[in-house]
Design an enzyme around this catalytic site. Structure first.
Site, short mmCIF file in Angstrom:
data_model
loop_
_atom_site.label_atom_id
_atom_site.label_comp_id
_atom_site.label_asym_id
_atom_site.label_seq_id
_atom_site.Cartn_x
_atom_site.Cartn_y
_atom_site.Cartn_z
N GLU A 124 -3.72 1.36 -6.14
CA GLU A 124 -2.89 0.22 -6.50
C GLU A 124 -2.68 0.27 -8.01
O GLU A 124 -3.48 0.88 -8.73
CB GLU A 124 -3.54 -1.09 -6.05
CG GLU A 124 -2.57 -2.25 -5.98
CD GLU A 124 -1.34 -1.93 -5.15
OE1 GLU A 124 -0.27 -1.67 -5.78
OE2 GLU A 124 -1.41 -1.94 -3.91
N CYS A 180 0.88 -1.16 0.00
CA CYS A 180 0.00 0.00 0.00
C CYS A 180 0.92 1.21 0.00
O CYS A 180 1.55 1.51 1.01
CB CYS A 180 -0.92 0.02 1.22
SG CYS A 180 -1.98 1.50 1.27
#
Length: 216
Positions: free
Chosen positions: A103, A2
């Site tokens: 992402e 992340c």
């Protein structure tokens, strides 16, 4: 992994929803919060506080700050035992507020960014750990407070782009997490979660505007 989040929610809403006193600071919408930057976080079990921590954890015993680049995230399956994180896991927990995370899907040489949200941009909280570090090579150096985000296996939606996702803490588990109790560090359910392609403007961490979340 992340590596980027958004925090467009105003500070009054953050303080109210995460049950922390309103801090004496002003905030602006952030569309591309990146490692190495200072990020809002909530810590404290008995008395919560909103603080700013630098993204990239530096253990208190580290000789230099370079380790931060390898400590942006901590894996849920090893966070209890890995030397860089195990002390913070026991006693220095935090919640990092966010209303989206990015992402990237690799297609050939391209990195295509996707924005993950809940309910079109509602606030949620990520599981984090924090540390205080003082540079031993600099006389009189001021302490620096840093943090890492915990990641777990991706849920069904997130797995379409990447095999990891951040640990999102349910509202009913927030107090237990901050108090140092065990909570499930598992993939968040897909209910209410959405993913959409956004502009490659976000690929550059220097870009901060609303164009980061615009359609490609």
């Amino acid at each position: 992994m992340c590596g980027r989040i958004t925090l467009r929610t105003n500070i009054h809403t953050i303080a109210n929803e995460l049950q922390a006193p309103l801090p004496g600071l002003e905030t602006v919408p952030r569309y591309n919060v990146s490692p190495g930057q200072f990020v809002l976080a909530i810590r404290g079990a008995d008395q919560r506080e909103i603080v700013q921590l630098k993204w990239g954890l530096i253990p208190s015993w580290s000789k230099d700050a370079k380790i931060a680049f390898s400590c942006l995230n901590a894996r849920a399956d090893t966070v209890k035992t890995k030397p860089a994180f195990r002390s913070a896991y026991k006693s220095r927990r935090c919640l990092v507020p966010a209303d989206g995370y990015y992402e990237w899907l690799r297609e050939g040489k391209e990195k295509l960014p996707y924005l993950y949200e809940f309910g079109g941009g509602k606030l949620f909280s990520l599981a984090g750990l924090w540390e205080t570090w003082t540079d031993p090579a600099v006389a009189g150096a001021l302490p620096l407070q840093t943090f890492t985000l915990i990641t777990t296996e991706a849920n069904e939606l997130a797995a379409e782009v990447h095999d990891r996702m951040p640990v999102i803490v349910h509202a009913e588990d927030r107090q237990a997490w901050l108090a140092g109790d065990e909570i499930p560090l598992v993939p968040y359910e897909t209910t209410g979660m959405s993913a959409r392609r956004v502009s490659k403007v976000v690929n550059n961490s220097r870009n901060e505007g609303a164009e980061c979340i615009a359609a490609p």
